[in-house]
Scaffold this active site. Structure first.
Site, PDB file in Angstrom:
ATOM      1  N   TYR A  38     -14.093 -14.730  27.572  1.00 54.78           N
ATOM      2  CA  TYR A  38     -14.997 -15.008  26.440  1.00 54.78           C
ATOM      3  C   TYR A  38     -15.274 -16.505  26.312  1.00 54.78           C
ATOM      4  O   TYR A  38     -16.424 -16.933  26.240  1.00 54.78           O
ATOM      5  CB  TYR A  38     -14.379 -14.463  25.147  1.00 54.78           C
ATOM      6  CG  TYR A  38     -15.225 -14.735  23.918  1.00 54.78           C
ATOM      7  CD1 TYR A  38     -16.363 -13.968  23.642  1.00 54.78           C
ATOM      8  CD2 TYR A  38     -14.885 -15.754  23.030  1.00 54.78           C
ATOM      9  CE1 TYR A  38     -17.135 -14.224  22.525  1.00 54.78           C
ATOM     10  CE2 TYR A  38     -15.651 -16.006  21.905  1.00 54.78           C
ATOM     11  CZ  TYR A  38     -16.781 -15.238  21.656  1.00 54.78           C
ATOM     12  OH  TYR A  38     -17.555 -15.495  20.547  1.00 54.78           O
ATOM     13  N   SER A  89     -19.588 -20.933  21.002  1.00 47.81           N
ATOM     14  CA  SER A  89     -18.459 -20.644  20.106  1.00 47.81           C
ATOM     15  C   SER A  89     -17.569 -21.868  19.982  1.00 47.81           C
ATOM     16  O   SER A  89     -17.398 -22.617  20.947  1.00 47.81           O
ATOM     17  CB  SER A  89     -17.629 -19.485  20.676  1.00 47.81           C
ATOM     18  OG  SER A  89     -16.416 -19.363  19.964  1.00 47.81           O
TER      19      SER A  89
HETATM   20  N1  NAD Z   1     -17.713 -13.994  14.326  1.00 46.53           N
HETATM   21  C1  NAD Z   1     -17.174 -15.125  14.765  1.00 46.53           C
HETATM   22  O1  NAD Z   1     -16.136 -15.578  14.277  1.00 46.53           O
HETATM   23  C2  NAD Z   1     -17.850 -15.887  15.884  1.00 46.53           C
HETATM   24  C3  NAD Z   1     -17.282 -17.107  16.265  1.00 46.53           C
HETATM   25  C4  NAD Z   1     -17.885 -17.841  17.295  1.00 46.53           C
HETATM   26  C5  NAD Z   1     -19.015 -17.349  17.915  1.00 46.53           C
HETATM   27  N2  NAD Z   1     -19.545 -16.136  17.523  1.00 46.53           N
HETATM   28  C6  NAD Z   1     -20.729 -15.675  18.206  1.00 46.53           C
HETATM   29  O2  NAD Z   1     -21.729 -15.374  17.259  1.00 46.53           O
HETATM   30  C7  NAD Z   1     -22.578 -14.338  17.767  1.00 46.53           C
HETATM   31  C8  NAD Z   1     -22.715 -13.228  16.754  1.00 46.53           C
HETATM   32  O3  NAD Z   1     -21.426 -12.699  16.537  1.00 46.53           O
HETATM   33  P1  NAD Z   1     -21.084 -11.776  15.270  1.00 46.53           P
HETATM   34  O4  NAD Z   1     -19.783 -12.236  14.764  1.00 46.53           O
HETATM   35  O5  NAD Z   1     -22.257 -11.674  14.395  1.00 46.53           O
HETATM   36  O6  NAD Z   1     -20.808 -10.401  16.043  1.00 46.53           O
HETATM   37  P2  NAD Z   1     -21.049  -8.893  15.621  1.00 46.53           P
HETATM   38  O7  NAD Z   1     -20.101  -8.121  16.472  1.00 46.53           O
HETATM   39  O8  NAD Z   1     -20.993  -8.722  14.152  1.00 46.53           O
HETATM   40  O9  NAD Z   1     -22.546  -8.635  16.115  1.00 46.53           O
HETATM   41  C9  NAD Z   1     -22.889  -8.679  17.476  1.00 46.53           C
HETATM   42  C10 NAD Z   1     -24.041  -7.729  17.704  1.00 46.53           C
HETATM   43  O10 NAD Z   1     -24.436  -7.847  19.083  1.00 46.53           O
HETATM   44  C11 NAD Z   1     -24.670  -6.541  19.575  1.00 46.53           C
HETATM   45  N3  NAD Z   1     -24.469  -6.529  21.018  1.00 46.53           N
HETATM   46  C12 NAD Z   1     -23.297  -6.673  21.682  1.00 46.53           C
HETATM   47  N4  NAD Z   1     -23.499  -6.567  22.987  1.00 46.53           N
HETATM   48  C13 NAD Z   1     -24.825  -6.359  23.165  1.00 46.53           C
HETATM   49  C14 NAD Z   1     -25.636  -6.173  24.302  1.00 46.53           C
HETATM   50  N5  NAD Z   1     -25.123  -6.174  25.541  1.00 46.53           N
HETATM   51  N6  NAD Z   1     -26.971  -5.984  24.130  1.00 46.53           N
HETATM   52  C15 NAD Z   1     -27.505  -5.969  22.888  1.00 46.53           C
HETATM   53  N7  NAD Z   1     -26.779  -6.141  21.767  1.00 46.53           N
HETATM   54  C16 NAD Z   1     -25.451  -6.322  21.906  1.00 46.53           C
HETATM   55  C17 NAD Z   1     -23.661  -5.660  18.853  1.00 46.53           C
HETATM   56  O11 NAD Z   1     -24.054  -4.295  18.888  1.00 46.53           O
HETATM   57  C18 NAD Z   1     -23.663  -6.259  17.462  1.00 46.53           C
HETATM   58  O12 NAD Z   1     -24.615  -5.627  16.625  1.00 46.53           O
HETATM   59  C19 NAD Z   1     -21.959 -13.917  19.098  1.00 46.53           C
HETATM   60  O13 NAD Z   1     -22.629 -14.583  20.145  1.00 46.53           O
HETATM   61  C20 NAD Z   1     -20.532 -14.390  18.982  1.00 46.53           C
HETATM   62  O14 NAD Z   1     -19.961 -14.611  20.251  1.00 46.53           O
HETATM   63  C21 NAD Z   1     -18.987 -15.408  16.519  1.00 46.53           C
END
Ligand code: NAD
Length: 249
Positions: free
Chosen positions: A156, A138
């Site tokens: 986080y 991230s």
């Molecule tokens: N959205 C942002 O702004 C952002 C920024 C930096 C990093 N990220 C990273 O990008 C990645 C995707 O994030 P996103 O925004 O698409 O999130 P999101 O919440 O839209 O999707 C995450 C998915 O992971 C699943 N999940 C969560 N815990 C789980 C577990 N223990 N086992 C199996 N599945 C699980 C959830 O059910 C969900 O469907 C993550 O690693 C997040 O940390 C996101």
């Protein structure tokens, strides 16, 4: 973009994982989609097919990681890649985050990618084929986390910093097998994870980016897929910031 590859995608029911799975399927790849609930996977990606299989479970459990890899082998004959996006967010600052919260986040966000990568790499090593793995860090790692202004808290951001170390460590171990391991570090992306962010927090994130906006999940997925492809064939152990030129501080 490649086609006819067998790829495991975690977090595939939402956000970046969903965008990645859709894009891979659109290019005629075979996908094992992993998430917590089958219904959410079906809503996101449609019904299972010859090219799409679901595996439900917590990515921080060995049985999920090994089960997803075994399903890919059983269904598609091999594992060519892993795109790991599943993660849990935590906005609690140091004074509110307790032992349980810290351990929960570390388990999903550090143990999870380790076990998923290990399971995928073990199949690649056993089958004697090269492959690629992308884990998700991230942009928050660069600025630390207080949980304010739409930013993650210390549990986080620390977990996501660990992903960068994990990537380097695994890349060193598996390079001799032709297995590449890289990270993406998204800036703020419009997904379920950021849906609770205030308008002010989203505007702040947009203003920190040189491009003046937050990201869409498809932009993150495209970069992850490039890192899985042979076009990035001499890149391993690296992190790619996909943040629109954000000046974190
Ligand atoms: N959205 C942002 O702004 C952002 C920024 C930096 C990093 N990220 C990273 O990008 C990645 C995707 O994030 P996103 O925004 O698409 O999130 P999101 O919440 O839209 O999707 C995450 C998915 O992971 C699943 N999940 C969560 N815990 C789980 C577990 N223990 N086992 C199996 N599945 C699980 C959830 O059910 C969900 O469907 C993550 O690693 C997040 O940390 C996101």
């Amino acid at each position: 973009m490649f086609s006819e590859k067998s790829i495991i995608v975690t977090g595939a029911a939402s956000g970046i994982g969903r965008a990645c799975a859709r894009r891979l399927l659109g290019a005629e790849n075979q996908v094992v989609a992993v998430d917590l609930e089958r219904e959410a996977l079906e809503t996101a990606l449609g019904a299972e097919s010859d090219c799409l299989k679901f595996f439900t479970g917590d990515v921080a459990r060995t049985m999920t990681a090994d089960g997803a890899a075994a399903l890919a082998v059983e269904s598609f004959g091999c594992v060519d890649g892993l795109a790991h996006f599943a993660a849990a967010h935590s906005k609690l600052n140091w004074d509110q985050a307790d032992e349980d919260e810290f351990n929960r986040i570390m388990s999903v966000n550090i143990t999870g990618p380790f076990l998923m990568a290990k399971a995928a790499a073990q199949v690649m090593i056993d089958q004697g084929t090269k492959g690629a793995i992308v884990l998700t860090s991230s942009g928050g790692v660069l600025m630390g986390g207080t949980g304010e202004n739409g930013r993650g808290g210390p549990a986080y951001t620390t977990s996501k910093g660990g992903v960068l170390v994990l990537v380097r460590t695994l890349a060193k171990s598996w390079g001799k097998y032709g297995i590449r391991v890289n990270a993406i570090s998204p800036g703020v992306v419009e997904t379920a994870m950021t849906s609770e962010y205030s308008d002010e927090a989203m505007a702040g994130a947009a203003s920190r980016a040189a491009l003046g906006r937050v990201s869409q999940p498809e932009e993150q997925a495209a970069a992850a897929i490039w890192l899985l492809s042979d076009e990035s064939g001499f890149i391993t152990g690296e992190n790619t910031n996909i943040n629109g030129g954000a000046a974190f501080g």
